[in-house]
Design an enzyme around this catalytic site. Structure first.
Site, short mmCIF file in Angstrom:
data_model
loop_
_atom_site.label_atom_id
_atom_site.label_comp_id
_atom_site.label_asym_id
_atom_site.label_seq_id
_atom_site.Cartn_x
_atom_site.Cartn_y
_atom_site.Cartn_z
N CYS A 58 36.81 40.39 44.52
CA CYS A 58 35.80 40.59 45.56
C CYS A 58 35.76 39.40 46.51
O CYS A 58 35.43 38.28 46.09
CB CYS A 58 34.44 40.80 44.87
SG CYS A 58 33.02 40.64 45.94
N CYS A 61 32.45 37.57 46.75
CA CYS A 61 32.22 36.83 45.50
C CYS A 61 32.96 35.50 45.53
O CYS A 61 32.44 34.47 45.09
CB CYS A 61 32.68 37.64 44.29
SG CYS A 61 31.80 39.20 44.06
#
Length: 135
Positions: A58, A61
């Site tokens: 991600c 992230c």
């Protein structure tokens, strides 16, 4: 505000990605038992838990991870946890994770706040509010 919704395309070949997610005082959660143990420890020590449910694939992230690690060093009165939604998929599902990163703020094992997305100012604001409430 960055969000990842896809649950697929996980590329685990790049193992050094893990390093940027777990640093400072961030503790990885490796199992449900590990989670329970860390929450018990936080309750015993009177610490608020910040639990980051994220994924190595991600992008948002990855962007948030270094800041999260910095916060963990700066605010040692809090417990910072990292849950990889792919490694602990069933456990993450029990928390109804719809996007990564999702951060939960827990006191005595109970949710007191939540943040969805890689919003650094919002994360800082929530942590400041929690720290102010402890004074």
């Amino acid at each position: 505000m960055g969000l990842c919704f896809s649950k697929g395309g996980s590329d685990r070949s790049d193992s050094d990605q893990r390093v940027e997610f777990v640093g400072g005082n961030v503790q990885p959660v490796t199992s449900k038992e590990d989670w329970d143990q860390k929450l018990s420890e936080a309750k015993r020590d009177g610490k608020i838990v910040v639990a980051n449910f994220s994924a190595t694939w991600c992008g948002p992230c990855r962007i948030l991870a270094p800041f999260y690690c910095e916060l963990s060093v700066k605010h040692s009165s809090l417990m910072f946890l990292l849950v990889d939604v792919d490694e602990l998929a069933e456990f993450s599902s029990s928390w109804d994770i719809k996007a990564t990163p999702t951060l939960f703020f827990l006191k005595d094992g109970q949710q007191i706040d939540k943040l969805v997305g890689a919003n650094k100012p919002a994360l800082q604001k929530k942590i400041n509010a929690i720290l102010d409430s402890l004074k």
